[in-house]
Scaffold this active site. Structure first.
Site, PDB file in Angstrom:
ATOM      1  N   GLU A  48       0.840  -1.213   0.000  1.00 62.64           N
ATOM      2  CA  GLU A  48       0.000   0.000   0.000  1.00 62.64           C
ATOM      3  C   GLU A  48       0.872   1.259   0.000  1.00 62.64           C
ATOM      4  OE1 GLU A  48      -3.700   0.002   2.214  1.00 62.64           O
ATOM      5  OE2 GLU A  48      -3.103   1.922   3.096  1.00 62.64           O
ATOM      6  N   HIS A 109      -7.980   3.095  -4.191  1.00 61.77           N
ATOM      7  CA  HIS A 109      -8.962   3.134  -3.105  1.00 61.77           C
ATOM      8  C   HIS A 109     -10.023   4.178  -3.453  1.00 61.77           C
ATOM      9  CE1 HIS A 109      -6.049   1.491   0.224  1.00 61.77           C
ATOM     10  NE2 HIS A 109      -5.777   0.982  -0.956  1.00 61.77           N
ATOM     11  N   ARG A 139     -16.121   2.896   2.885  1.00 62.87           N
ATOM     12  CA  ARG A 139     -17.022   3.970   3.286  1.00 62.87           C
ATOM     13  C   ARG A 139     -16.238   5.249   3.572  1.00 62.87           C
ATOM     14  NH1 ARG A 139     -19.487   4.483   9.163  1.00 62.87           N
ATOM     15  NH2 ARG A 139     -17.283   4.943   9.407  1.00 62.87           N
ATOM     16  N   LYS A 200     -20.806  -7.297   2.676  1.00 57.06           N
ATOM     17  CA  LYS A 200     -20.021  -6.620   1.633  1.00 57.06           C
ATOM     18  C   LYS A 200     -19.537  -7.644   0.603  1.00 57.06           C
ATOM     19  CE  LYS A 200     -17.273  -4.018   4.913  1.00 57.06           C
ATOM     20  NZ  LYS A 200     -16.123  -3.137   5.118  1.00 57.06           N
ATOM     21  N   GLN A 211      -7.484  -4.423   8.266  1.00 59.78           N
ATOM     22  CA  GLN A 211      -6.855  -3.381   9.075  1.00 59.78           C
ATOM     23  C   GLN A 211      -5.631  -3.993   9.759  1.00 59.78           C
ATOM     24  OE1 GLN A 211      -5.947  -0.475   9.648  1.00 59.78           O
ATOM     25  NE2 GLN A 211      -7.973   0.399  10.005  1.00 59.78           N
TER      26      GLN A 211
END
Ligand code: FAD
Length: 325
Positions: A48, A109, A139, A200, A211
């Site tokens: 990332e 993202h 979200r 989802k 996370q």
């Protein structure tokens, strides 16, 4: 993992080689990357990045960090999106430039809170037109000024609605976020949060990136519940953050609700002001964490690089994965 930084706009990225140089076969749907890796019995390694705030940061990313990361041959990079869309263009610019310049798959993202549907549509069209085929549907965190959300008349309240929306439009492999310790704002307990993650996935997510966490038992409990109790079949990939400094990890952990185990805290404290010792320990801890996650059956690893190559390089080397083909 963390909030990306906002970015300046400049034309540096536009000066990188043109799209015509990209071998179209090198840019893949991430669901295919996972399927191929699974067939070969190898882990999917992703890294990332966040869009740098300054031109200097961007130069460092493209001239030093990415060449070093490319030597590791990660399966894909993901590029974060600023809270409230503050890095919208920059996220796509960076993802696009990596694909053109380094011929490696990227994922952009995207957050939906307080964002009108038309803006989400524009982002997806822009991504599609640049050959970005993967999106992490999030979200995002509610804006600090609640009035801002109301003024924008948001069309999406939760990420599963964004997943459904992208799935209906087609053409993307969609990832979503999972929380081994449950989402920091979920008051109903971790099983409820994990059931919402299942929603989802049912809405169309092809894979889950988690996370950060420091106790692998949290990940294994999360994975076992989703797979064993809820019948989830998509990859659930752990997100790992190598600790760089005591202050930084304390701040990040508080922001995202990750628990710092007491023995980890005392170990970090034992180094006092020795920043190098903390960073060395951080790499060693993350390497051992990653090794145990893969040994326990994780389908891959998502490394929060914070735009640095050193820790990721050490972890790949520790795992014997650097430069694999
Ligand atoms: C891998 C990863 C990458 C990230 N990248 C970014 C980034 O680039 N930019 C950024 O701003 N943030 C990023 N985040 C942070 C993320 O946006 C926040 O954690 C955000 O608060 C939640 O996003 P979500 O997509 O999980 O939300 P959701 O899935 O919508 O969940 C949010 C909360 O709502 C609850 N919920 C979900 N569905 C329902 C329902 N039907 N009814 C009631 N409650 C419900 C959940 O339990 C949870 O508490 C990232 C997080 C991860 C793990």
């Amino acid at each position: 993992m963390t909030r990306p930084m906002s970015a300046s706009s400049d034309s540096r990225l536009a000066r990188l080689p043109a799209t015509a140089g990209v071998a179209s076969t090198s840019i893949k749907l991430i669901r295919d990357i996972y399927a191929d890796a699974r067939a070969l019995g190898r882990p999917v390694m992703s890294i990332e990045l966040f869009p740098p705030k300054t031109e200097k940061g961007e130069a460092t990313l493209f001239e030093r960090t990415l060449p070093a990361l490319q030597a590791l041959r990660p399966d894909f990079y993901s590029v974060t999106y600023g809270a409230g869309g503050s890095t919208r263009d920059k996220t796509l610019d960076i993802a696009d430039a990596i694909q053109r310049h380094h011929h490696t798959t990227t994922m952009a993202h995207l957050t939906c809170i307080s964002t009108p549907r038309a803006e989400i549509e524009r982002y997806l069209e822009d991504a599609r037109s640049r050959g970005i085929r993967n999106v992490l549907a999030l979200r995002g965190d509610p804006p600090q000024d609640p009035e801002a959300g109301r003024r924008n008349e948001p069309d999406f309240e939760y990420s599963y609605q964004l997943v459904e929306f992208i799935r209906r439009r087609g053409g993307f492999s969609i990832g979503t976020a999972g929380f081994p310790e449950s989402h920091v704002t979920c008051t109903e307990g971790r099983h409820v949060d994990w059931q919402r993650l299942k929603a989802k996935i049912d809405a169309g997510s092809d894979f889950v990136l988690t996370q950060l966490f420091f106790d692998n038992d949290d990940y294994f409990a999360f994975r076992d519940y989703l797979v064993g109790e809820l019948g989830v079949e998509v990859p659930l990939t752990p997100g790992v953050l190598p600790i760089l400094s005591r202050e930084q990890i304390t701040r990040f952990a508080a922001l995202c609700g990750a628990t710092l185990p007491p023995d980890l805290i005392s170990r970090l404290e034992s180094f006092g002001d020795d920043a190098t010792a903390v960073a060395d320990f951080g790499v060693e801890f993350a390497s051992r964490q990653c090794e145990a996650l893969l040994a326990g059956g994780a389908p891959g690893l998502h490394l929060y690089s914070l735009n640095r190559a050193d820790a990721a390089t050490a972890i790949f080397k520790h795992l014997g994965l650097a430069g694999r083909s």
